[in-house]
Design a protein around this motif. Structure first.
Motif, PDB file in Angstrom:
ATOM      1  N   GLN A  92      17.870 -13.178 -21.132  1.00  0.00           N
ATOM      2  CA  GLN A  92      17.906 -12.269 -19.991  1.00  0.00           C
ATOM      3  C   GLN A  92      19.267 -12.429 -19.303  1.00  0.00           C
ATOM      4  N   GLY A  96      16.168  -4.371 -14.981  1.00  0.00           N
ATOM      5  CA  GLY A  96      17.555  -4.775 -15.158  1.00  0.00           C
ATOM      6  C   GLY A  96      18.504  -3.604 -15.223  1.00  0.00           C
ATOM      7  N   SER A 107      12.540 -14.940 -14.857  1.00  0.00           N
ATOM      8  CA  SER A 107      12.459 -13.993 -15.983  1.00  0.00           C
ATOM      9  C   SER A 107      11.820 -14.644 -17.200  1.00  0.00           C
ATOM     10  N   ARG A 133       8.811 -12.632 -15.948  1.00  0.00           N
ATOM     11  CA  ARG A 133       9.431 -11.307 -16.125  1.00  0.00           C
ATOM     12  C   ARG A 133       8.416 -10.201 -15.877  1.00  0.00           C
ATOM     13  N   ARG A 167      13.354 -16.032 -21.392  1.00  0.00           N
ATOM     14  CA  ARG A 167      13.384 -15.245 -22.632  1.00  0.00           C
ATOM     15  C   ARG A 167      14.432 -15.792 -23.597  1.00  0.00           C
TER      16      ARG A 167
END
Length: 440
Positions: A337, A67, A242, A271, A328
């Motif tokens: 996320q 990221g 993710s 992820r 997440r």
């Protein structure tokens, strides 16, 4: 007294690092065996360079993972446009692959050295950066102290401070002041982030917004996309991206609930792709047929789950659907996320309620109606079904996402403006060098 405690704590941290230094090599070997370290480049973690330092000014940019790496790519290109060399360090094998794919030779890539005095000292002695720029929330005490000792300006960009991190630093005010006060500049994502960095001791703070909004849409292979869309046919699709442990199980439950009503394909993109063997085994045990990207499986009509187990293909997976759950976030304390990529690529967004790490982005998206938060798996299933079966609502949600992203742009220009006192002199220096030296 407080400054004395801070000095003691930092000294203890440095000495502890020196004490465990001989034990680090076996630990990295263990991580390499699990695919979490690049075995061939393991010595870079000890500060040993595997590339030549070019002549002329050099800016060190650190981005911990995928990221952060994605977010700083436009910044790297802007600095390179000014004839300044860029050394990019990352901490994961996935981010290293992304850097190679997206940047090529635009930047020199190395794995970030461990936050231990011998490693950091060796790294800085070789690379001699003129400036150090760190993305988002990476705070490494030894690195900060070593940079300060060498009078190298250190800047935090796209900076964010989570609720948990802020609470931890508040309990150590003298330590936080010693570290954050060493930063030449903090370029924060939001007003709240800026306020928190000031409270912790940062002296120069500006707000920019999120750099990721100013990135290009993730690339994709058009031929592969066309093939998959042909195989999918008229089936509806949704994606869970993710995802972390437990969220793949939730996606499977949602899939089975929706499958009773209509034919659809669920795309799951964990992820951490190294978990995919375990994830596939769980899904198959539930009677679901799984296709995997790495196997180049055909998406036949009886495939339930398409497992996106590759790095750097989020642009492909998100273009295969118009509804995306961002992971997440479904279980407590995870923090969420970044939802900006799916918004940029035309997806209506669903997420769990635990998105405090990206609070500002979710608030902006939710204000326009492009992101919805769900409490549990049942609510997620209802949200997915509602969006898949209501074309008008889904279309308006996607358009709201485009509008929100457009409104949020401008972080790169603000960041560059804040960096000008540090990079403008380097630009002048670079352009005064002989042409061959500047290109070396």
């Amino acid at each position: 007294m407080s400054s004395l405690r801070a000095r003691f704590a930092l000294s203890a941290y440095r000495l502890g690092g020196i004490a465990i230094y001989p034990l680090i090599s076996p630990y990295l070997t263990f991580r390499a065996a699990k695919g979490k370290e690049d075995r061939a480049r393991r010595m870079e973690r000890f500060g040993y360079a595997s590339a030549n330092r070019p002549q002329g000014p050099l800016v060190w940019i650190h981005a911990a993972s995928v990221g952060e790496t994605t977010a700083v790519i436009p910044l790297i290109r802007e600095i390179r446009r000014r004839d300044i060399h860029v050394l990019l360090t990352t901490g994961t094998t996935t981010s290293a692959k992304l850097a190679y794919t997206r940047l090529g030779d635009e930047a020199i890539h190395q794995y970030v050295p461990l936050d231990l005095k011998p490693a950091i000292g060796r790294f800085l002695e070789y690379w001699q950066p003129d400036c150090a720029i760190v993305a988002e929330s990476e705070i490494w005490p030894v690195t900060i102290l070593e940079l300060r000792q060498r009078h190298i300006p250190q800047i935090l960009v796209n900076a964010r401070m989570s609720d948990r991190s802020f609470a931890r630093w508040q309990r150590r005010p003298s330590l936080s002041e010693a570290l954050f006060g060493s930063l030449a500049l903090v370029v924060a994502q939001s007003d709240l982030d800026a306020e928190r960095f000031r409270d912790l001791g940062a002296l120069q703070v500006v707000k920019s917004g999120n750099l990721k909004v100013d990135t290009d849409a993730p690339p994709y292979d058009a031929a592969v996309f066309a093939r998959y869309m042909k195989e999918i046919g008229d089936r509806k699709t949704w994606a869970a991206i993710s995802t972390f442990d437990g969220e793949e199980d939730a996606a499977a439950v949602v899939h089975k609930m929706l499958k009773e009503r209509s034919s659809q394909l669920t795309i799951i993109v964990p992820r951490h792709p190294e978990r995919c063997d375990e994830i596939e085994a769980k899904l198959v045990a539930q009677g679901l047929k799984v296709a995997r990207r790495t196997r180049d499986d055909v998406l036949t009509p009886d495939v339930d789950i398409f497992l996106g187990d590759t790095i750097g293909e989020m642009g492909l997976y998100l273009r295969m659907t118009e509804v995306a759950f961002v992971g997440r976030s479904l279980f407590e304390h995870k923090g969420g996320q970044n939802p900006l990529e799916p918004a940029m690529l035309g997806c209506a967004i669903l997420s769990g309620a635990h998105v405090q790490n990206f609070r500002d982005a979710y608030q902006r998206l939710a204000r326009g109606g492009s992101a919805r938060l769900v409490r549990d798996t049942e609510m997620l299933a209802k949200g997915v079904y509602y969006l898949l079966t209501n074309d008008d609502v889904r279309s308006k949600t996607i358009e709201a996402g485009f509008a929100a992203v457009h409104e949020m742009r401008g972080a790169l220009a603000t960041t560059i403006k804040g960096l000008e006192p540090y990079i403008n002199p380097l630009t002048v220096k670079a352009r005064l060098l002989p042409k061959t030296a500047a290109q070396a």
